[in-house]
Design a protein around this motif. Structure first.
Motif, PDB file in Angstrom:
ATOM      1  N   ASP A  40       0.714  -1.216  -0.115  1.00  0.00           N
ATOM      2  CA  ASP A  40       0.072  -0.082   0.466  1.00  0.00           C
ATOM      3  C   ASP A  40       1.057   1.260  -0.230  1.00  0.00           C
ATOM      4  OD1 ASP A  40      -2.112   2.184   0.671  1.00  0.00           O
ATOM      5  OD2 ASP A  40      -2.903   1.332   2.462  1.00  0.00           O
ATOM      6  N   PRO A  41       0.575   1.895  -1.145  1.00  0.00           N
ATOM      7  CA  PRO A  41       1.786   3.315  -0.990  1.00  0.00           C
ATOM      8  C   PRO A  41       1.503   4.027   0.287  1.00  0.00           C
ATOM      9  CG  PRO A  41       1.275   2.712  -3.510  1.00  0.00           C
ATOM     10  CD  PRO A  41      -0.050   2.140  -2.113  1.00  0.00           C
ATOM     11  N   ALA A  42       0.702   4.418   0.532  1.00  0.00           N
ATOM     12  CA  ALA A  42      -0.388   5.392   1.277  1.00  0.00           C
ATOM     13  C   ALA A  42       0.959   4.591   2.742  1.00  0.00           C
ATOM     14  CB  ALA A  42      -1.847   4.947   1.889  1.00  0.00           C
ATOM     15  N   HIS A  43       0.763   3.641   2.712  1.00  0.00           N
ATOM     16  CA  HIS A  43       2.132   3.766   4.199  1.00  0.00           C
ATOM     17  C   HIS A  43       3.407   4.280   4.188  1.00  0.00           C
ATOM     18  CE1 HIS A  43       4.787   1.329   6.928  1.00  0.00           C
ATOM     19  NE2 HIS A  43       3.686   0.759   7.548  1.00  0.00           N
ATOM     20  N   THR A  44       4.009   3.888   3.532  1.00  0.00           N
ATOM     21  CA  THR A  44       4.975   4.985   3.046  1.00  0.00           C
ATOM     22  C   THR A  44       5.300   6.393   2.590  1.00  0.00           C
ATOM     23  OG1 THR A  44       6.255   2.908   2.324  1.00  0.00           O
ATOM     24  CG2 THR A  44       7.300   4.949   1.742  1.00  0.00           C
ATOM     25  N   PHE A  45       4.034   6.636   1.996  1.00  0.00           N
ATOM     26  CA  PHE A  45       3.493   8.098   1.666  1.00  0.00           C
ATOM     27  C   PHE A  45       3.204   8.721   2.614  1.00  0.00           C
ATOM     28  CE2 PHE A  45       4.215   6.073  -3.383  1.00  0.00           C
ATOM     29  CZ  PHE A  45       6.215   6.048  -3.645  1.00  0.00           C
ATOM     30  N   ASP A  46       2.636   8.594   2.821  1.00  0.00           N
ATOM     31  CA  ASP A  46       1.682   9.004   3.991  1.00  0.00           C
ATOM     32  C   ASP A  46       1.503   8.520   5.508  1.00  0.00           C
ATOM     33  OD1 ASP A  46       0.074  10.244   1.696  1.00  0.00           O
ATOM     34  OD2 ASP A  46      -1.123   8.527   1.821  1.00  0.00           O
ATOM     35  N   LYS A  47       2.013   7.950   5.737  1.00  0.00           N
ATOM     36  CA  LYS A  47       2.300   7.299   7.339  1.00  0.00           C
ATOM     37  C   LYS A  47       3.603   7.569   7.929  1.00  0.00           C
ATOM     38  CE  LYS A  47      -1.678   3.872   7.503  1.00  0.00           C
ATOM     39  NZ  LYS A  47      -2.299   2.394   8.403  1.00  0.00           N
ATOM     40  N   LYS A  48       4.441   7.202   6.343  1.00  0.00           N
ATOM     41  CA  LYS A  48       6.056   7.504   6.641  1.00  0.00           C
ATOM     42  C   LYS A  48       6.957   8.824   6.356  1.00  0.00           C
ATOM     43  CE  LYS A  48       6.845   4.239   8.954  1.00  0.00           C
ATOM     44  NZ  LYS A  48       6.668   3.037  10.563  1.00  0.00           N
ATOM     45  N   ARG A  49       5.702  10.025   5.714  1.00  0.00           N
ATOM     46  CA  ARG A  49       5.624  11.006   5.417  1.00  0.00           C
ATOM     47  C   ARG A  49       6.783  12.038   6.316  1.00  0.00           C
ATOM     48  NH1 ARG A  49       4.259  14.149   1.382  1.00  0.00           N
ATOM     49  NH2 ARG A  49       4.457  16.874   1.725  1.00  0.00           N
ATOM     50  N   ALA A  50       7.458  11.923   7.449  1.00  0.00           N
ATOM     51  CA  ALA A  50       7.884  12.757   8.085  1.00  0.00           C
ATOM     52  C   ALA A  50       9.511  12.161   8.205  1.00  0.00           C
ATOM     53  CB  ALA A  50       7.207  13.186   9.783  1.00  0.00           C
ATOM     54  N   LYS A  51       9.348  10.431   8.843  1.00  0.00           N
ATOM     55  CA  LYS A  51      10.461   9.753   9.234  1.00  0.00           C
ATOM     56  C   LYS A  51      11.514   9.793   7.647  1.00  0.00           C
ATOM     57  CE  LYS A  51      11.964   5.169  10.455  1.00  0.00           C
ATOM     58  NZ  LYS A  51      11.093   4.304  11.262  1.00  0.00           N
ATOM     59  N   LEU A  52      11.226   9.291   6.809  1.00  0.00           N
ATOM     60  CA  LEU A  52      10.997   9.248   5.912  1.00  0.00           C
ATOM     61  C   LEU A  52      12.142  10.913   4.762  1.00  0.00           C
ATOM     62  CD1 LEU A  52       9.542   6.448   4.692  1.00  0.00           C
ATOM     63  CD2 LEU A  52      11.467   6.402   5.077  1.00  0.00           C
ATOM     64  N   ALA A  53      11.426  11.810   4.788  1.00  0.00           N
ATOM     65  CA  ALA A  53      11.161  12.725   3.737  1.00  0.00           C
ATOM     66  C   ALA A  53      13.175  13.573   3.746  1.00  0.00           C
ATOM     67  CB  ALA A  53      11.059  13.935   5.062  1.00  0.00           C
ATOM     68  N   ASN A  54      13.971  13.226   2.750  1.00  0.00           N
ATOM     69  CA  ASN A  54      14.776  13.663   1.823  1.00  0.00           C
ATOM     70  C   ASN A  54      15.652  12.418   2.639  1.00  0.00           C
ATOM     71  OD1 ASN A  54      13.936  16.775   1.362  1.00  0.00           O
ATOM     72  ND2 ASN A  54      14.132  16.787   3.901  1.00  0.00           N
ATOM     73  N   LYS A  55      15.261  11.240   2.941  1.00  0.00           N
ATOM     74  CA  LYS A  55      16.435  10.319   2.879  1.00  0.00           C
ATOM     75  C   LYS A  55      16.363   9.755   1.677  1.00  0.00           C
ATOM     76  CE  LYS A  55      15.815   5.709   4.465  1.00  0.00           C
ATOM     77  NZ  LYS A  55      16.772   5.812   5.028  1.00  0.00           N
ATOM     78  N   PHE A  56      15.957   9.875   0.782  1.00  0.00           N
ATOM     79  CA  PHE A  56      16.271   8.462  -0.863  1.00  0.00           C
ATOM     80  C   PHE A  56      17.301   9.480  -1.834  1.00  0.00           C
ATOM     81  CE2 PHE A  56      12.261   7.007   1.073  1.00  0.00           C
ATOM     82  CZ  PHE A  56      12.993   5.607   1.309  1.00  0.00           C
ATOM     83  N   HIS A  57      18.543   8.861  -1.847  1.00  0.00           N
ATOM     84  CA  HIS A  57      19.509   9.679  -2.945  1.00  0.00           C
ATOM     85  C   HIS A  57      18.870   9.234  -4.241  1.00  0.00           C
ATOM     86  CE1 HIS A  57      21.761   8.855   0.370  1.00  0.00           C
ATOM     87  NE2 HIS A  57      21.863  10.044   0.506  1.00  0.00           N
ATOM     88  N   ARG A  58      18.315   8.158  -4.496  1.00  0.00           N
ATOM     89  CA  ARG A  58      17.631   7.722  -6.389  1.00  0.00           C
ATOM     90  C   ARG A  58      15.762   7.402  -5.554  1.00  0.00           C
ATOM     91  NH1 ARG A  58      21.803   9.706  -6.633  1.00  0.00           N
ATOM     92  NH2 ARG A  58      23.024   9.078  -8.478  1.00  0.00           N
ATOM     93  N   ILE A  59      15.571   8.106  -6.724  1.00  0.00           N
ATOM     94  CA  ILE A  59      13.983   7.672  -6.344  1.00  0.00           C
ATOM     95  C   ILE A  59      13.401   7.253  -8.165  1.00  0.00           C
ATOM     96  CG2 ILE A  59      11.527   7.630  -6.437  1.00  0.00           C
ATOM     97  CD1 ILE A  59      12.010   9.765  -3.838  1.00  0.00           C
ATOM     98  N   VAL A  60      12.857   5.959  -7.812  1.00  0.00           N
ATOM     99  CA  VAL A  60      12.589   5.149  -9.231  1.00  0.00           C
ATOM    100  C   VAL A  60      11.098   4.854  -9.474  1.00  0.00           C
ATOM    101  CG1 VAL A  60      13.212   3.721 -11.751  1.00  0.00           C
ATOM    102  CG2 VAL A  60      15.161   4.890  -9.907  1.00  0.00           C
ATOM    103  N   LEU A  61      10.410   5.750 -10.188  1.00  0.00           N
ATOM    104  CA  LEU A  61       9.049   5.604  -9.976  1.00  0.00           C
ATOM    105  C   LEU A  61       8.744   4.973 -11.920  1.00  0.00           C
ATOM    106  CD1 LEU A  61       7.424   8.839  -9.138  1.00  0.00           C
ATOM    107  CD2 LEU A  61       7.359   6.565  -7.964  1.00  0.00           C
ATOM    108  N   SER A  62       8.277   3.657 -11.560  1.00  0.00           N
ATOM    109  CA  SER A  62       7.737   3.227 -13.076  1.00  0.00           C
ATOM    110  C   SER A  62       5.960   3.826 -13.518  1.00  0.00           C
ATOM    111  CB  SER A  62       7.165   1.498 -12.950  1.00  0.00           C
ATOM    112  OG  SER A  62       5.754   1.782 -12.473  1.00  0.00           O
ATOM    113  N   ASN A  63       5.986   3.970 -14.704  1.00  0.00           N
ATOM    114  CA  ASN A  63       5.128   5.185 -15.810  1.00  0.00           C
ATOM    115  C   ASN A  63       3.722   4.665 -14.913  1.00  0.00           C
ATOM    116  OD1 ASN A  63       3.938   2.508 -16.973  1.00  0.00           O
ATOM    117  ND2 ASN A  63       5.482   2.159 -18.391  1.00  0.00           N
ATOM    118  N   GLY A  64       3.960   2.455 -14.643  1.00  0.00           N
ATOM    119  CA  GLY A  64       2.515   2.528 -14.013  1.00  0.00           C
ATOM    120  C   GLY A  64       2.223   3.258 -12.505  1.00  0.00           C
ATOM    121  N   MET A  65       3.581   4.388 -11.880  1.00  0.00           N
ATOM    122  CA  MET A  65       2.974   5.082 -10.979  1.00  0.00           C
ATOM    123  C   MET A  65       3.203   6.086 -10.704  1.00  0.00           C
ATOM    124  SD  MET A  65       2.240   2.333  -8.071  1.00  0.00           S
ATOM    125  CE  MET A  65       2.536   2.752  -6.484  1.00  0.00           C
TER     126      MET A  65
END
Length: 462
Positions: free
Chosen positions: A366-391
């Motif tokens: 469920d994307p909401a778990h990472t993008f919403d519930k963990k939003r504050a904890k994971l802010a500015n964390k990732f050096h690379r983010i890869v999104l598929s065209n479906g996402m």
């Protein structure tokens, strides 16, 4: 995407619609460099001078396969010894289970199997709905090892993959998938499932499907990009008709590849019921990840406007070379490594292992778990983010998690051949509109009108 497109593309991706990326290479989204002109020693010296021991944090969203993990880990020796930490989010647990099988084919000791044989096993599991009986038996017998990895942390994968972020139900779901693979009493009629998808896609044209496939090949696949001409008509026709992309041996391909079984909600007596089936791509095929480009540029040469090598041969070479690099941390020399045994059981026999710097964490589906519930904890964390065209619609959410100096790589719809040029262009425009609104700026390509596999973004103030 509309249901008409989903009829061909499918609801659950098992491979991506773009090539594999080395996410430590700043030019990864461009064409492969020619290995004949590369000075890897100088490159490594430069990388070591700029080395950091801070892990490269990578978020993969809906990639559908392990191609980016595989290539980045295999070529990590070229960039020094920086640790790699992949965070993987997929649409359902069965895809995460399949990731484990593919990783196992690359990493686990397999009774003195050569790199060539290991590459063939990987490609067969990766791209064939129908496999050899020998391969089907390996998948079935190996399911028990994968269960121990997910439940007890046993084996190479048990130590490599962190499932602590998954919900207990999702861990149980992955274990259930492995049990399904080894349960002969539960039907997975791959031939019938593939034929049903073809009938739904072609409709009244089903009886003339050979002609329809020929038209798709010449006017869709071949017209998409100059590089797709290396996909030979015979191999594309074989895959589109039967779901067999890689015939690595002169054998019968008549056993179902259960690792391609996923779940979707189908109507039964007017009620939605969860059913096992094949719900992935039946249009383009699994050639994009490893089969269109290579550092061995001599393999891309043509004679009389025809390629000397097929996409399958390019895929086999690329997978062999990546397994060699993953295992040895040295450049691939086919003449020297044809008999090299990959991943010996005795760890002391491995003078080099990319596993020492690699970690993979599974995230809830469920994307909401990472993008919403963990939003504050994971802010500015990732050096690379890869999104598929479906996402790609998650660009606004993912932008908040991007490191100030990081890059977001977004897969375009270039190889979605059910889209016409206007639809693909509108899709690119929508991606860019969301990215700009999220505070990102385009760093590749120079203009959004360019027909490329990926858009690459950074934060506007980076």
């Amino acid at each position: 995407m509309s249901s008409a497109i989903l009829r061909g593309t499918g609801s659950t991706p098992l491979w991506g619609f773009s090539k594999a990326l080395d996410l430590q290479d700043p030019d990864a989204v461009k064409s492969e460099k020619d290995k004949a002109s590369m000075d890897l020693k100088a490159l490594l010296t430069q990388a070591q001078a700029q080395q950091t021991q801070q892990p490269l944090e990578v978020l993969l969203v809906g990639s559908g396969d392990i191609r980016h993990i595989f290539k980045t880990a295999a070529r990590s020796w070229r960039h020094g010894s920086r640790p790699l930490h992949f965070h993987v989010m997929e649409t359902q647990s069965s895809v995460l289970a399949r990731h484990m099988l593919l990783l196992s084919a690359l990493l686990e000791p397999l009774d003195d199997i050569s790199i060539t044989e290991r590459a063939e096993l990987f490609l067969e599991c990766y791209g064939n709905l129908l496999v050899r009986q020998k391969t089907a038996q390996w998948i079935k017998s190996h399911a028990s090892d994968l269960i121990r990895a997910i439940t007890d942390g046993k084996g190479i994968l048990g130590k490599l993959i962190d499932v602590s972020s998954l919900k207990f139900r999702e861990r149980d779901d992955i274990e259930f998938v492995f049990k399904y693979w080894r349960d002969d009493k539960r039907s997975f009629d791959a031939k019938a499932l593939w034929d049903n998808r073809l009938r739904a896609h072609y409709g009244v044209r089903y009886d003339a499907r050979d002609n329809a496939i020929d038209w798709d090949y010449h006017f869709k696949v071949r017209e998409t990009d100059a590089s797709t001409s290396i996909i030979f008509k015979a191999e594309f026709l074989r895959w589109r008709l039967h779901g067999t992309a890689f015939e690595v041996r002169e054998s019968a391909y008549d056993a179902a590849n259960r690792s391609m079984a996923t779940v979707d909600i189908l109507k039964q007596d007017g009620v939605g019921v969860a059913k096992w089936g094949y719900f992935s791509d039946i249009l383009f095929g699994p050639y994009l990840a490893f089969g269109l480009d290579t550092e061995a540029k001599e393999m891309l040469k043509t004679a009389n406007d025809h390629h000397k090598h097929t996409s399958q041969e390019i895929s086999e070479y690329n997978v062999r070379s990546l397994i060699h690099e993953l295992t040895t941390g040295t450049p691939y020399d086919e003449s020297q490594t044809s008999k090299l045994i990959a991943s010996p059981a005795d760890a002391s026999a491995r003078p080099y292992s990319a596993l020492d710097r690699l970690k993979i964490s599974y995230l809830p589906c469920d994307p909401a778990h990472t993008f919403d519930k963990k939003r504050a904890k994971l802010a500015n964390k990732f050096h690379r983010i890869v999104l598929s065209n479906g996402m790609a619609h998650k660009i606004p959410d993912a932008a908040h998690l991007l490191h100030p100096d990081g890059q977001m790589v977004v897969e375009t719809a270039k190889y979605m051949i059910e889209l016409n040029k206007d639809q693909a262009g509108a899709y690119r425009d929508k991606i860019h509109e969301m990215a700009v609104a999220a505070g990102l700026r385009l760093v590749f390509p120079a203009k959004t009108a360019q027909d490329v596999e990926f858009f690459v973004y950074q934060k506007r103030n980076a």
